[in-house]
Structure formats: structure tokens, C-alpha cells
Design a protein around this motif. Sequence first.
Motif, mmCIF file in Angstrom:
data_model
loop_
_atom_site.group_PDB
_atom_site.id
_atom_site.type_symbol
_atom_site.label_atom_id
_atom_site.label_comp_id
_atom_site.label_asym_id
_atom_site.label_seq_id
_atom_site.Cartn_x
_atom_site.Cartn_y
_atom_site.Cartn_z
ATOM 1 N N ILE A 1 5.334 -22.884 30.331
ATOM 2 C CA ILE A 1 3.979 -23.161 29.829
ATOM 3 C C ILE A 1 3.521 -22.042 28.894
ATOM 4 C CG2 ILE A 1 1.550 -23.481 30.486
ATOM 5 C CD1 ILE A 1 3.441 -25.835 31.223
ATOM 6 N N TYR B 1 5.588 -32.745 33.288
ATOM 7 C CA TYR B 1 6.727 -32.455 32.425
ATOM 8 C C TYR B 1 7.867 -33.429 32.674
ATOM 9 C CZ TYR B 1 9.290 -30.388 36.310
ATOM 10 O OH TYR B 1 9.950 -30.196 37.489
ATOM 11 N N THR C 1 -0.544 -32.314 29.040
ATOM 12 C CA THR C 1 -1.711 -31.974 29.849
ATOM 13 C C THR C 1 -2.956 -32.579 29.240
ATOM 14 O OG1 THR C 1 -2.991 -30.194 30.865
ATOM 15 C CG2 THR C 1 -2.127 -29.784 28.662
ATOM 16 N N TRP D 1 -0.364 -29.605 34.258
ATOM 17 C CA TRP D 1 0.707 -30.019 33.360
ATOM 18 C C TRP D 1 1.681 -30.950 34.065
ATOM 19 C CZ3 TRP D 1 1.139 -28.507 28.256
ATOM 20 C CH2 TRP D 1 0.260 -27.505 27.839
ATOM 21 N N LEU E 1 6.242 -31.524 27.737
ATOM 22 C CA LEU E 1 5.063 -31.219 28.551
ATOM 23 C C LEU E 1 3.853 -32.013 28.080
ATOM 24 C CD1 LEU E 1 5.759 -27.495 28.127
ATOM 25 C CD2 LEU E 1 5.767 -28.576 30.358
#
Length: 98
Positions: A81, A49, A41, A47, A39
Amino acid sequence: MNITIRNAQLEQVPEPDKGYIGKVELVVEGHAEPYEVTLFTKRGKEWDYSLHFLNEPGKEEEILALETLISEDDDTFDRIIDAVWDFYEANEENPASE
């Protein structure tokens, strides 16, 4: 699809992005191989992935089914998450002693 999260980790990326990079190891009931979701961000907002097999290659139809679930089911994606945030917050509160 029954998913079990085995491990999660998250670390903060330094300036200028102030983002996070995380990994979640998971197994899916009935699938031959475990998976890892990587992941990323910026600033903890949206986010991105990547899904891949953790150890050995598995069946294409199995990874495609999981990919579809993650991309279409908000609850499943949110659970992944949440796993990295839970790991991060637990380690912020209880940092390992040197």
C-alpha cells in the motif's frame, strides 16, 4: 520471503466512489515469475486486492505462499500500500509536463 517492488501506480476514481485503483509489480526471491497486485479502495480507507502473475503463469504453490504472506502479514501488505501512495504523492508533486 524477500520481496522487491519493481513498479507501482495509483489513480483516483472519480465520483461517486472517490476511491483509488492501483497496481504494484513485484518479484519474490526464488519464485520463477513476477507478480502484480491490483488494489482498490473507496475513500482511501480499507483496501481490497487481487494477486496474479504478471506475465506468464507460475507455480501454484509459489502464488499461494505469497497470498498467505500478504493476507497474514500486515507489514508486507502495508509495504504494498505504501508503494502505491508513494507513487501517487510523487506524481502529485511533480506532474508530467504536457
